[in-house]
Design a protein around this motif. Structure first.
Motif, PDB file in Angstrom:
ATOM      1  N   ALA A  82      -7.564 -14.754   6.969  1.00  0.00           N
ATOM      2  CA  ALA A  82      -6.370 -14.138   6.395  1.00  0.00           C
ATOM      3  C   ALA A  82      -5.306 -15.194   6.141  1.00  0.00           C
ATOM      4  CB  ALA A  82      -5.826 -13.059   7.333  1.00  0.00           C
ATOM      5  N   GLY A  83      -4.650 -15.088   4.994  1.00  0.00           N
ATOM      6  CA  GLY A  83      -3.572 -16.009   4.653  1.00  0.00           C
ATOM      7  C   GLY A  83      -2.240 -15.542   5.195  1.00  0.00           C
ATOM      8  N   SER A  84      -1.212 -16.342   4.962  1.00  0.00           N
ATOM      9  CA  SER A  84       0.114 -16.029   5.511  1.00  0.00           C
ATOM     10  C   SER A  84       0.662 -14.719   4.967  1.00  0.00           C
ATOM     11  CB  SER A  84       1.081 -17.172   5.197  1.00  0.00           C
ATOM     12  OG  SER A  84       0.679 -18.349   5.864  1.00  0.00           O
ATOM     13  N   ARG A  85       0.432 -14.440   3.692  1.00  0.00           N
ATOM     14  CA  ARG A  85       0.927 -13.184   3.117  1.00  0.00           C
ATOM     15  C   ARG A  85       0.271 -11.980   3.787  1.00  0.00           C
ATOM     16  NH1 ARG A  85       4.051 -13.768  -1.349  1.00  0.00           N
ATOM     17  NH2 ARG A  85       3.991 -15.795  -2.403  1.00  0.00           N
ATOM     18  N   SER A  86      -1.045 -12.066   3.998  1.00  0.00           N
ATOM     19  CA  SER A  86      -1.765 -10.967   4.644  1.00  0.00           C
ATOM     20  C   SER A  86      -1.279 -10.768   6.077  1.00  0.00           C
ATOM     21  CB  SER A  86      -3.266 -11.236   4.639  1.00  0.00           C
ATOM     22  OG  SER A  86      -3.775 -11.239   3.321  1.00  0.00           O
ATOM     23  N   LEU A  87      -1.060 -11.884   6.785  1.00  0.00           N
ATOM     24  CA  LEU A  87      -0.584 -11.780   8.161  1.00  0.00           C
ATOM     25  C   LEU A  87       0.817 -11.168   8.216  1.00  0.00           C
ATOM     26  CD1 LEU A  87      -1.788 -15.199   9.627  1.00  0.00           C
ATOM     27  CD2 LEU A  87      -2.914 -12.970   9.745  1.00  0.00           C
ATOM     28  N   GLY A  88       1.660 -11.549   7.278  1.00  0.00           N
ATOM     29  CA  GLY A  88       2.994 -10.970   7.222  1.00  0.00           C
ATOM     30  C   GLY A  88       2.940  -9.473   6.972  1.00  0.00           C
ATOM     31  N   ARG A  89       2.018  -9.051   6.087  1.00  0.00           N
ATOM     32  CA  ARG A  89       1.865  -7.625   5.813  1.00  0.00           C
ATOM     33  C   ARG A  89       1.329  -6.895   7.037  1.00  0.00           C
ATOM     34  NH1 ARG A  89      -2.450  -7.291   2.680  1.00  0.00           N
ATOM     35  NH2 ARG A  89      -3.525  -6.446   4.480  1.00  0.00           N
ATOM     36  N   ASN A  90       0.355  -7.519   7.759  1.00  0.00           N
ATOM     37  CA  ASN A  90      -0.163  -6.933   8.997  1.00  0.00           C
ATOM     38  C   ASN A  90       0.970  -6.662   9.979  1.00  0.00           C
ATOM     39  OD1 ASN A  90      -3.197  -8.916   8.990  1.00  0.00           O
ATOM     40  ND2 ASN A  90      -2.969  -6.785   8.424  1.00  0.00           N
ATOM     41  N   LEU A  91       1.820  -7.653  10.161  1.00  0.00           N
ATOM     42  CA  LEU A  91       2.917  -7.544  11.119  1.00  0.00           C
ATOM     43  C   LEU A  91       3.927  -6.489  10.660  1.00  0.00           C
ATOM     44  CD1 LEU A  91       3.979  -8.683  13.756  1.00  0.00           C
ATOM     45  CD2 LEU A  91       5.170 -10.465  12.459  1.00  0.00           C
ATOM     46  N   SER A  92       4.185  -6.429   9.363  1.00  0.00           N
ATOM     47  CA  SER A  92       5.122  -5.449   8.823  1.00  0.00           C
ATOM     48  C   SER A  92       4.625  -4.021   9.063  1.00  0.00           C
ATOM     49  CB  SER A  92       5.327  -5.692   7.327  1.00  0.00           C
ATOM     50  OG  SER A  92       6.149  -4.698   6.763  1.00  0.00           O
ATOM     51  N   LEU A  98       5.268   0.985  15.163  1.00  0.00           N
ATOM     52  CA  LEU A  98       5.930   0.913  16.459  1.00  0.00           C
ATOM     53  C   LEU A  98       7.336   1.536  16.403  1.00  0.00           C
ATOM     54  CD1 LEU A  98       4.836  -2.643  17.622  1.00  0.00           C
ATOM     55  CD2 LEU A  98       4.133  -0.454  18.612  1.00  0.00           C
ATOM     56  N   LYS A  99       8.018   1.381  15.282  1.00  0.00           N
ATOM     57  CA  LYS A  99       9.328   2.025  15.129  1.00  0.00           C
ATOM     58  C   LYS A  99       9.181   3.545  15.138  1.00  0.00           C
ATOM     59  CE  LYS A  99      11.560  -1.730  12.572  1.00  0.00           C
ATOM     60  NZ  LYS A  99      12.063  -2.170  11.242  1.00  0.00           N
ATOM     61  N   HIS A 100       8.107   4.028  14.513  1.00  0.00           N
ATOM     62  CA  HIS A 100       7.811   5.463  14.544  1.00  0.00           C
ATOM     63  C   HIS A 100       7.631   5.945  15.984  1.00  0.00           C
ATOM     64  CE1 HIS A 100       5.596   9.225  13.778  1.00  0.00           C
ATOM     65  NE2 HIS A 100       4.678   8.772  14.619  1.00  0.00           N
ATOM     66  N   LEU A 101       6.862   5.180  16.764  1.00  0.00           N
ATOM     67  CA  LEU A 101       6.649   5.555  18.165  1.00  0.00           C
ATOM     68  C   LEU A 101       7.931   5.418  18.979  1.00  0.00           C
ATOM     69  CD1 LEU A 101       3.179   3.879  18.914  1.00  0.00           C
ATOM     70  CD2 LEU A 101       3.643   6.275  18.326  1.00  0.00           C
ATOM     71  N   GLU A 102       8.724   4.399  18.652  1.00  0.00           N
ATOM     72  CA  GLU A 102       9.967   4.163  19.383  1.00  0.00           C
ATOM     73  C   GLU A 102      10.935   5.331  19.200  1.00  0.00           C
ATOM     74  OE1 GLU A 102      12.280   0.091  20.127  1.00  0.00           O
ATOM     75  OE2 GLU A 102      12.579   0.873  18.113  1.00  0.00           O
ATOM     76  N   ALA A 109       9.507  -1.309  20.144  1.00  0.00           N
ATOM     77  CA  ALA A 109       9.191  -2.207  19.030  1.00  0.00           C
ATOM     78  C   ALA A 109       9.843  -3.571  19.205  1.00  0.00           C
ATOM     79  CB  ALA A 109       9.651  -1.582  17.711  1.00  0.00           C
ATOM     80  N   ALA A 110      10.412  -3.820  20.393  1.00  0.00           N
ATOM     81  CA  ALA A 110      11.154  -5.066  20.616  1.00  0.00           C
ATOM     82  C   ALA A 110      10.271  -6.297  20.429  1.00  0.00           C
ATOM     83  CB  ALA A 110      11.769  -5.064  22.011  1.00  0.00           C
TER      84      ALA A 110
END
Length: 317
Positions: A82-92, A98-102, A109-110
């Motif tokens: 996976a490239g940097s763009r894909s990893l950024g999308r994964n994290l997003s 996590l915000k939904h669960l929070e 989501a901290a």
């Protein structure tokens, strides 16, 4: 780590996952593409977490997710290619879940908020040379067997280069578009429903007129302007395939795609002295920073303008 693990989350966590996706679709009007991407990103993380902990991921695992676990996930994805763009999308996508669960008091989501997305290398637009762009538009119909298809192919690529349209914008034009041969401009609705005005050159009217005259199908307002061989909407893949043939015939690089004609439109305007704000409006960019990518492409021209125009640059001695 492989996605072959079948049980990758508890029932409770999967239920929250489905509730979140439903919220995105029904309350936030997210597109099907966005929802599919988020679902894939979250599934990849849960599969990883299941293998990482050697048991199905559960809500308790997400209640206080550590940065170390997130780093391990991103490293695992990196090893898979996976490239940097894909990893950024994964994290997003993971942050959004996590915000939904929070909000429901089920997780924090901290840790995800504290994680920095991998820095993606910016890719600059790859425009064609002026002569190459003109030749592509002129020779676009070279591979068509029927005259009307040849005229169609010329009209499409002339629009992309002459107006700076995205391929989707050209292919969704209605059948009654560009009917007035003396029109100097037309309105285009692009990304985010934003409407912009683009200029119409005589060459565009000529190409569209030739296509209209030869097209065997009725071009009504309820149907698309550009048609496939059997009368249905012209598909982007057909335009891309034709461009690939042109690349081979004209000796152009792989970067010479239909979208490169839009880049060429902007870069050639800049080279001729066009200002960035005007080019931003013509392209329909929401942010000037997107348009500013073209300054890097044509830095030689900009330095020439600077040397000729700036008082200190003109001053000798």
């Amino acid at each position: 780590m492989s996605d072959t693990i079948l049980v990758f989350a508890t029932r409770e966590l999967l239920a929250e996952k489905e509730a979140w996706l439903s919220t995105l679709a029904n309350e936030r009007n997210a597109s099907s593409h966005t929802i599919a991407a988020y679902e894939r990103d979250l599934r990849q993380f849960l599969v990883f977490l299941t293998a990482y902990n050697a048991r199905p991921a559960g809500l308790s695992d997400l209640s206080d997710l550590k940065a170390a676990e997130l780093r391990a996930f991103l490293a695992d994805r990196r090893r898979e290619g996976a490239g940097s763009r894909s990893l950024g999308r994964n994290l997003s996508g993971l942050r959004a879940f996590l915000k939904h669960l929070e909000r429901k008091g089920l997780a924090s989501a901290a840790g995800a908020r504290a994680m920095r997305a991998p820095k993606a290398q910016k890719s600059l637009p790859r425009p064609l040379a002026v002569d190459d762009a003109l030749e592509v538009a002129e020779e676009a119909g070279s591979f068509a067997v029927e005259p009307w298809i040849a005229a169609r192919d010329v009209a499409v690529l002339t629009l992309l280069y002459g107006c700076g349209l995205r391929i989707s914008e050209a292919l969704t034009l209605p059948g009654d578009a560009l009917l007035e041969p003396d029109a100097r401009s037309m309105a285009i609705t692009g990304k985010g429903g934003k409407t912009r005005i683009v200029p119409l050159l005589p060459a565009i009217h000529t190409a569209i007129g030739d296509y209209r005259r030869l097209c065997p199908f009725a071009l009504s307002a309820e149907e698309p302007l550009f048609r496939g061989a059997r009368g249905g909407p012209l598909r982007p893949q057909i335009v891309q395939r034709n461009m690939a043939r042109l690349r081979g015939a004209l000796g152009l690089p792989p970067s010479a795609t239909p979208h490169a004609l839009r880049h060429s439109f902007a870069t050639h305007l800049l080279a001729a002295g066009g200002d960035l704000r005007t080019i931003q409006d013509l392209l329909g960019h929401a942010s000037l920073s997107t348009t500013q990518n073209y300054t890097a492409v044509d830095s030689g021209r900009l330095m020439s303008i600077y040397r000729d125009a700036h008082p200190r640059a003109r001053r000798r001695g």
